[in-house]
Structures are given as C-alpha cells and as structure tokens.
Design a protein around this motif. Structure first.
Motif, PDB file in Angstrom:
ATOM      1  N   UNK A  57       0.822  -1.212   0.000  1.00  0.00           N
ATOM      2  CA  UNK A  57       0.000   0.000   0.000  1.00  0.00           C
ATOM      3  C   UNK A  57       0.850   1.254   0.000  1.00  0.00           C
ATOM      4  N   UNK A  58       0.381   2.202  -0.745  1.00  0.00           N
ATOM      5  CA  UNK A  58       1.064   3.488  -0.805  1.00  0.00           C
ATOM      6  C   UNK A  58      -0.006   4.571  -0.824  1.00  0.00           C
ATOM      7  N   UNK A  59       0.329   5.723  -0.399  1.00  0.00           N
ATOM      8  CA  UNK A  59      -0.597   6.847  -0.410  1.00  0.00           C
ATOM      9  C   UNK A  59       0.187   8.117  -0.641  1.00  0.00           C
ATOM     10  N   UNK A  60      -0.527   9.130  -1.002  1.00  0.00           N
ATOM     11  CA  UNK A  60       0.055  10.454  -1.174  1.00  0.00           C
ATOM     12  C   UNK A  60      -0.586  11.341  -0.113  1.00  0.00           C
ATOM     13  N   UNK A  61       0.212  12.081   0.598  1.00  0.00           N
ATOM     14  CA  UNK A  61      -0.347  12.919   1.665  1.00  0.00           C
ATOM     15  C   UNK A  61      -1.286  13.991   1.124  1.00  0.00           C
ATOM     16  N   UNK A  62      -1.309  14.160  -0.200  1.00  0.00           N
ATOM     17  CA  UNK A  62      -2.244  15.104  -0.809  1.00  0.00           C
ATOM     18  C   UNK A  62      -3.570  14.441  -1.154  1.00  0.00           C
ATOM     19  N   UNK A  63      -3.672  13.113  -0.963  1.00  0.00           N
ATOM     20  CA  UNK A  63      -4.918  12.406  -1.251  1.00  0.00           C
ATOM     21  C   UNK A  63      -6.045  12.954  -0.388  1.00  0.00           C
ATOM     22  N   UNK A  64      -7.265  12.803  -0.884  1.00  0.00           N
ATOM     23  CA  UNK A  64      -8.442  13.223  -0.142  1.00  0.00           C
ATOM     24  C   UNK A  64      -8.491  12.467   1.181  1.00  0.00           C
ATOM     25  N   UNK A  65      -8.442  13.199   2.296  1.00  0.00           N
ATOM     26  CA  UNK A  65      -8.381  12.593   3.632  1.00  0.00           C
ATOM     27  C   UNK A  65      -9.605  11.733   3.936  1.00  0.00           C
ATOM     28  N   UNK A  66     -10.780  12.179   3.535  1.00  0.00           N
ATOM     29  CA  UNK A  66     -11.996  11.412   3.820  1.00  0.00           C
ATOM     30  C   UNK A  66     -12.003  10.091   3.059  1.00  0.00           C
ATOM     31  N   UNK A  67     -11.629  10.138   1.796  1.00  0.00           N
ATOM     32  CA  UNK A  67     -11.581   8.914   0.993  1.00  0.00           C
ATOM     33  C   UNK A  67     -10.510   7.968   1.521  1.00  0.00           C
ATOM     34  N   UNK A  68      -9.380   8.514   1.890  1.00  0.00           N
ATOM     35  CA  UNK A  68      -8.290   7.705   2.424  1.00  0.00           C
ATOM     36  C   UNK A  68      -8.694   7.064   3.756  1.00  0.00           C
ATOM     37  N   UNK A  69      -9.355   7.814   4.609  1.00  0.00           N
ATOM     38  CA  UNK A  69      -9.812   7.285   5.903  1.00  0.00           C
ATOM     39  C   UNK A  69     -10.838   6.180   5.689  1.00  0.00           C
ATOM     40  N   UNK A  70     -11.736   6.360   4.740  1.00  0.00           N
ATOM     41  CA  UNK A  70     -12.745   5.338   4.452  1.00  0.00           C
ATOM     42  C   UNK A  70     -12.064   4.064   3.937  1.00  0.00           C
ATOM     43  N   UNK A  71     -11.139   4.225   2.985  1.00  0.00           N
ATOM     44  CA  UNK A  71     -10.420   3.063   2.437  1.00  0.00           C
ATOM     45  C   UNK A  71      -9.627   2.357   3.528  1.00  0.00           C
ATOM     46  N   UNK A  72      -8.988   3.127   4.400  1.00  0.00           N
ATOM     47  CA  UNK A  72      -8.224   2.552   5.499  1.00  0.00           C
ATOM     48  C   UNK A  72      -9.123   1.700   6.389  1.00  0.00           C
ATOM     49  N   UNK A  73     -10.268   2.211   6.774  1.00  0.00           N
ATOM     50  CA  UNK A  73     -11.196   1.467   7.636  1.00  0.00           C
ATOM     51  C   UNK A  73     -11.660   0.177   6.963  1.00  0.00           C
ATOM     52  N   UNK A  74     -11.929   0.244   5.670  1.00  0.00           N
ATOM     53  CA  UNK A  74     -12.349  -0.947   4.922  1.00  0.00           C
ATOM     54  C   UNK A  74     -11.236  -1.997   4.891  1.00  0.00           C
ATOM     55  N   UNK A  75     -10.031  -1.563   4.625  1.00  0.00           N
ATOM     56  CA  UNK A  75      -8.892  -2.488   4.570  1.00  0.00           C
ATOM     57  C   UNK A  75      -8.607  -3.057   5.950  1.00  0.00           C
ATOM     58  N   UNK A  76      -8.661  -2.217   6.970  1.00  0.00           N
ATOM     59  CA  UNK A  76      -8.428  -2.664   8.344  1.00  0.00           C
ATOM     60  C   UNK A  76      -9.420  -3.765   8.728  1.00  0.00           C
ATOM     61  N   UNK A  77     -10.682  -3.586   8.370  1.00  0.00           N
ATOM     62  CA  UNK A  77     -11.694  -4.600   8.672  1.00  0.00           C
ATOM     63  C   UNK A  77     -11.441  -5.882   7.879  1.00  0.00           C
ATOM     64  N   UNK A  78     -11.018  -5.741   6.630  1.00  0.00           N
ATOM     65  CA  UNK A  78     -10.695  -6.916   5.812  1.00  0.00           C
ATOM     66  C   UNK A  78      -9.538  -7.700   6.446  1.00  0.00           C
ATOM     67  N   UNK A  79      -8.523  -6.995   6.892  1.00  0.00           N
ATOM     68  CA  UNK A  79      -7.379  -7.643   7.538  1.00  0.00           C
ATOM     69  C   UNK A  79      -7.844  -8.372   8.794  1.00  0.00           C
ATOM     70  N   UNK A  80      -8.639  -7.708   9.601  1.00  0.00           N
ATOM     71  CA  UNK A  80      -9.136  -8.291  10.851  1.00  0.00           C
ATOM     72  C   UNK A  80      -9.898  -9.591  10.580  1.00  0.00           C
ATOM     73  N   UNK A  81     -10.790  -9.571   9.628  1.00  0.00           N
ATOM     74  CA  UNK A  81     -11.585 -10.763   9.306  1.00  0.00           C
ATOM     75  C   UNK A  81     -10.690 -11.852   8.705  1.00  0.00           C
ATOM     76  N   UNK A  82      -9.725 -11.469   7.905  1.00  0.00           N
ATOM     77  CA  UNK A  82      -8.801 -12.445   7.311  1.00  0.00           C
ATOM     78  C   UNK A  82      -7.987 -13.143   8.399  1.00  0.00           C
ATOM     79  N   UNK A  83      -7.575 -12.408   9.414  1.00  0.00           N
ATOM     80  CA  UNK A  83      -6.836 -13.000  10.529  1.00  0.00           C
ATOM     81  C   UNK A  83      -7.696 -14.060  11.223  1.00  0.00           C
TER      82      UNK A  83
END
Length: 180
Positions: A137-163
């Motif tokens: 995963x990579x990000x740009x600090x200029x990315x839209x913060x709301x979209x990035x936060x939403x994507x992060x939460x989705x990925x975090x939940x995916x990781x949690x369920x995968x574990x």
C-alpha cells in the motif's frame, strides 16, 4: 484478565530492551504465529529468534509479551469476533503505516507457523495473497483525507476478518469440545 498492554507502553518497553520493532509489528508477529496454529510454548522461541536474536526477553517486556500472547489467543477464540489490530491512535498516515507493518509481521509469523503457506489455495490462499498486496500500500499525503480514511477502515476490517479466517483454518478451535 488484565487489559492489553497499550501501544505506547509496548513501544517504550521494546525500545528500552533495544528490540528494533514497534508495538504493531510485535502484535502482528505474535498474531501470525497464533493464527498459524502454534498453540504450544514454541511461539516464544520463534519470537526470541526473530525479534531478539535468540536472546530471552526479560523484565516488564517479558510480562507484557506473554500477556499480549494470551490476549491475542483469547480474542481469536472469542465467538464475538472481538479481535482488533494493535496500531497507533495517531494521525491517519501513521495508522496506515502501522497497519502495513502489522500485516508484514503477521505474514512473517504466519509463514513461520505454516511453512507451506505459498501453496495454500482457495479462499485462504486468496486472502493471504490480498494481505501480501496490502503490504505494498502506498498513499500520497495530498490524497483526499476522507476517501483515504474510508479506504483505510475498509482495509483494516478486511485484515481483521482475514486473521480470524486464518485462525479458523490453521487451528483446531473445537478440539477441546466433547460431543456426547
């Protein structure tokens, strides 16, 4: 059961012991070992070998690590799916970096527990492939913060369920249940 050692407390203890990982990486590594099916004391040998050059972990860190291990096992066996990744509660970029490091160390622990991990097919094989992609995963600090936060939460939940799925796949969760 005592509460899980905090992220900051673990970081201080790791730094004091001159162990070159952070709390997220430690939590990810131990979780990978547990989810990989290691249920005996060999987890501690793997931890010492990989994180402390084979040297014993001593003092408060030893207590914290053992407590962390017990709590990870307890959370993974809980039917309410309470398991959570231990990552910083700082800014979004730090959290993303911690999650990526957590996944990297989870895969390391899982690979040590399951040496044939690369050969696993099906849903678990796909999920492990996805985890490997998450480490890129990579990000740009200029990315839209709301979209990035939403994507992060989705990925975090995916990781949690995968574990949790890995734990179910590689451990015999119900071995202690007697059917009459």
């Amino acid at each position: 059961m005592s509460s899980q050692p905090s992220y900051s407390t673990l970081n201080i203890e790791l730094k004091s012991a001159q162990i070159g990982i952070n709390a997220s990486e430690l939590h990810g590594f131990i979780t990978g070992i547990v989810a990989g099916g290691i249920q005996d004391q060999s987890w501690l040998v793997l931890l010492k070998d990989m994180m402390n050059n084979g040297q014993p972990i001593v003092g408060e860190l030893d207590k914290s690590v053992k407590l962390l291990y017990e709590q990870i096992k307890q959370k993974l066996t809980n039917e309410n799916f309470e398991f959570q990744l231990l990552i910083a509660e700082e800014d979004l970029f730090t959290q993303i970096d911690d999650m990526v490091s957590w996944v990297n160390h989870f895969l390391l622990g899982l690979g040590l527990a399951q040496p044939q991990l690369a050969k696993i097919k099906g849903d678990i094989g796909e999920a492990i492939y996805d985890l490997r992609q998450i480490t890129q995963l990579d990000y740009d600090e200029d990315d839209n913060q709301d979209e990035l936060a939403f994507a992060f939460e989705e990925i975090l939940e995916y990781v949690r369920i995968t574990v949790i799925l890995c734990y179910d796949e590689f451990t015999d969760r119900y071995s202690s249940i007697t059917i009459h």
